[in-house]
Design a protein around this motif. Structure first.
Motif, PDB file in Angstrom:
ATOM      1  N   VAL A  37      17.143 123.537  55.850  1.00  0.00           N
ATOM      2  CA  VAL A  37      17.799 123.408  57.158  1.00  0.00           C
ATOM      3  C   VAL A  37      16.777 122.955  58.199  1.00  0.00           C
ATOM      4  N   GLN A  38      15.588 123.513  58.146  1.00  0.00           N
ATOM      5  CA  GLN A  38      14.533 123.128  59.088  1.00  0.00           C
ATOM      6  C   GLN A  38      14.201 121.643  58.953  1.00  0.00           C
ATOM      7  N   LYS A  39      14.119 121.148  57.728  1.00  0.00           N
ATOM      8  CA  LYS A  39      13.836 119.731  57.500  1.00  0.00           C
ATOM      9  C   LYS A  39      14.950 118.857  58.073  1.00  0.00           C
ATOM     10  N   LEU A  40      16.184 119.284  57.878  1.00  0.00           N
ATOM     11  CA  LEU A  40      17.316 118.514  58.393  1.00  0.00           C
ATOM     12  C   LEU A  40      17.305 118.479  59.923  1.00  0.00           C
ATOM     13  N   ILE A  41      17.080 119.627  60.529  1.00  0.00           N
ATOM     14  CA  ILE A  41      17.063 119.705  61.993  1.00  0.00           C
ATOM     15  C   ILE A  41      15.973 118.811  62.575  1.00  0.00           C
ATOM     16  N   ALA A  42      14.824 118.773  61.922  1.00  0.00           N
ATOM     17  CA  ALA A  42      13.665 118.052  62.449  1.00  0.00           C
ATOM     18  C   ALA A  42      13.697 116.546  62.199  1.00  0.00           C
ATOM     19  N   ASN A  43      14.629 116.059  61.420  1.00  0.00           N
ATOM     20  CA  ASN A  43      14.647 114.645  61.064  1.00  0.00           C
ATOM     21  C   ASN A  43      15.350 113.819  62.135  1.00  0.00           C
ATOM     22  N   ALA A  44      14.593 112.954  62.800  1.00  0.00           N
ATOM     23  CA  ALA A  44      15.128 112.161  63.919  1.00  0.00           C
ATOM     24  C   ALA A  44      16.201 111.172  63.468  1.00  0.00           C
ATOM     25  N   ALA A  45      16.003 110.553  62.320  1.00  0.00           N
ATOM     26  CA  ALA A  45      16.995 109.574  61.837  1.00  0.00           C
ATOM     27  C   ALA A  45      18.327 110.257  61.522  1.00  0.00           C
ATOM     28  N   LEU A  46      18.248 111.426  60.920  1.00  0.00           N
ATOM     29  CA  LEU A  46      19.468 112.171  60.597  1.00  0.00           C
ATOM     30  C   LEU A  46      20.181 112.599  61.881  1.00  0.00           C
ATOM     31  N   PHE A  47      19.408 113.075  62.843  1.00  0.00           N
ATOM     32  CA  PHE A  47      20.018 113.475  64.119  1.00  0.00           C
ATOM     33  C   PHE A  47      20.668 112.279  64.803  1.00  0.00           C
ATOM     34  N   ALA A  48      20.003 111.126  64.786  1.00  0.00           N
ATOM     35  CA  ALA A  48      20.567 109.923  65.422  1.00  0.00           C
ATOM     36  C   ALA A  48      21.886 109.543  64.762  1.00  0.00           C
ATOM     37  N   TRP A  49      21.929 109.612  63.440  1.00  0.00           N
ATOM     38  CA  TRP A  49      23.170 109.300  62.716  1.00  0.00           C
ATOM     39  C   TRP A  49      24.265 110.309  63.092  1.00  0.00           C
ATOM     40  N   TRP A  50      23.917 111.589  63.052  1.00  0.00           N
ATOM     41  CA  TRP A  50      24.884 112.638  63.372  1.00  0.00           C
ATOM     42  C   TRP A  50      25.410 112.475  64.799  1.00  0.00           C
ATOM     43  N   LEU A  51      24.513 112.220  65.738  1.00  0.00           N
ATOM     44  CA  LEU A  51      24.915 112.073  67.137  1.00  0.00           C
ATOM     45  C   LEU A  51      25.861 110.885  67.311  1.00  0.00           C
ATOM     46  N   GLU A  52      25.617 109.811  66.584  1.00  0.00           N
ATOM     47  CA  GLU A  52      26.520 108.660  66.646  1.00  0.00           C
ATOM     48  C   GLU A  52      27.922 109.050  66.170  1.00  0.00           C
ATOM     49  N   GLN A  53      27.992 109.809  65.083  1.00  0.00           N
ATOM     50  CA  GLN A  53      29.293 110.266  64.567  1.00  0.00           C
ATOM     51  C   GLN A  53      29.972 111.197  65.583  1.00  0.00           C
ATOM     52  N   TYR A  54      29.181 112.080  66.165  1.00  0.00           N
ATOM     53  CA  TYR A  54      29.681 113.033  67.160  1.00  0.00           C
ATOM     54  C   TYR A  54      30.245 112.285  68.369  1.00  0.00           C
ATOM     55  N   GLN A  55      29.503 111.282  68.828  1.00  0.00           N
ATOM     56  CA  GLN A  55      29.935 110.522  70.002  1.00  0.00           C
ATOM     57  C   GLN A  55      31.181 109.684  69.713  1.00  0.00           C
ATOM     58  N   LYS A  56      31.345 109.233  68.482  1.00  0.00           N
ATOM     59  CA  LYS A  56      32.580 108.526  68.112  1.00  0.00           C
ATOM     60  C   LYS A  56      33.780 109.453  68.266  1.00  0.00           C
ATOM     61  N   GLN A  57      33.619 110.692  67.841  1.00  0.00           N
ATOM     62  CA  GLN A  57      34.712 111.659  67.974  1.00  0.00           C
ATOM     63  C   GLN A  57      34.954 112.003  69.439  1.00  0.00           C
ATOM     64  N   GLU A  58      33.878 112.088  70.221  1.00  0.00           N
ATOM     65  CA  GLU A  58      34.038 112.361  71.649  1.00  0.00           C
ATOM     66  C   GLU A  58      34.754 111.199  72.346  1.00  0.00           C
ATOM     67  N   TRP A  59      34.460 109.983  71.922  1.00  0.00           N
ATOM     68  CA  TRP A  59      35.131 108.826  72.507  1.00  0.00           C
ATOM     69  C   TRP A  59      36.633 108.915  72.247  1.00  0.00           C
ATOM     70  N   LYS A  60      37.001 109.256  71.015  1.00  0.00           N
ATOM     71  CA  LYS A  60      38.422 109.419  70.678  1.00  0.00           C
ATOM     72  C   LYS A  60      39.048 110.523  71.531  1.00  0.00           C
ATOM     73  N   PHE A  61      38.317 111.615  71.684  1.00  0.00           N
ATOM     74  CA  PHE A  61      38.795 112.718  72.529  1.00  0.00           C
ATOM     75  C   PHE A  61      39.017 112.235  73.956  1.00  0.00           C
ATOM     76  N   SER A  62      38.033 111.532  74.520  1.00  0.00           N
ATOM     77  CA  SER A  62      38.125 111.118  75.923  1.00  0.00           C
ATOM     78  C   SER A  62      39.297 110.175  76.159  1.00  0.00           C
ATOM     79  N   LYS A  63      39.577 109.292  75.195  1.00  0.00           N
ATOM     80  CA  LYS A  63      40.691 108.360  75.344  1.00  0.00           C
ATOM     81  C   LYS A  63      42.033 109.090  75.418  1.00  0.00           C
ATOM     82  N   ARG A  64      42.123 110.191  74.708  1.00  0.00           N
ATOM     83  CA  ARG A  64      43.379 110.961  74.713  1.00  0.00           C
ATOM     84  C   ARG A  64      43.425 111.993  75.838  1.00  0.00           C
ATOM     85  N   ALA A  65      42.270 112.565  76.154  1.00  0.00           N
ATOM     86  CA  ALA A  65      42.227 113.680  77.109  1.00  0.00           C
ATOM     87  C   ALA A  65      42.246 113.234  78.568  1.00  0.00           C
ATOM     88  N   ILE A  66      41.865 111.992  78.830  1.00  0.00           N
ATOM     89  CA  ILE A  66      41.787 111.523  80.210  1.00  0.00           C
ATOM     90  C   ILE A  66      43.135 111.668  80.925  1.00  0.00           C
TER      91      ILE A  66
END
Length: 111
Positions: A37-66
């Motif tokens: 878990v520590q290795k996963l948390i510390a990996n910048a490339a993995l975090f960047a990928w995860w954040l991109e996926q997270y932001q895609k879901q937030e974009w979908k949320f914002s389009k509906r929630a606005i």
């Protein structure tokens, strides 16, 4: 992100903590043990990928929630946001997870 913060009526620091906590839970879900878990948390490339996926879901949320901004209670919007972003929990990049696991674990340095 500012739009999401406004929709959820969250201060920037609170929003950031929410995102980081979600990433930590995601890493815990996909990690084998504490060191993994520590290795996963510390990996910048993995975090960047995860954040991109997270932001895609937030974009979908914002389009509906606005349409509900100012009409729905902030707790209703937060629950709706949670429904969207938890979809990320089931996503993973096998190649990035593999690469993160090859890292040496972080050893604390004490003075």
């Amino acid at each position: 992100m500012k739009l999401i913060q406004e929709l959820l009526e969250m201060a920037p620091g609170t929003y950031e903590k929410m995102v980081i906590n979600h990433y930590h839970k995601w890493c815990t879900r996909h990690g084998f043990d504490d060191v993994d878990v520590q290795k996963l948390i510390a990996n910048a490339a993995l975090f960047a990928w995860w954040l991109e996926q997270y932001q895609k879901q937030e974009w979908k949320f914002s389009k509906r929630a606005i349409d509900f901004f100012g009409k729905a209670d902030r707790f209703v919007l937060r629950a709706y946001h949670q429904e969207h972003v938890t979809k990320v929990d089931h996503l993973f990049s096998r190649s990035l997870l593999r690469a993160a696991r090859k890292q040496k674990p972080i050893t604390p340095q004490y003075n």
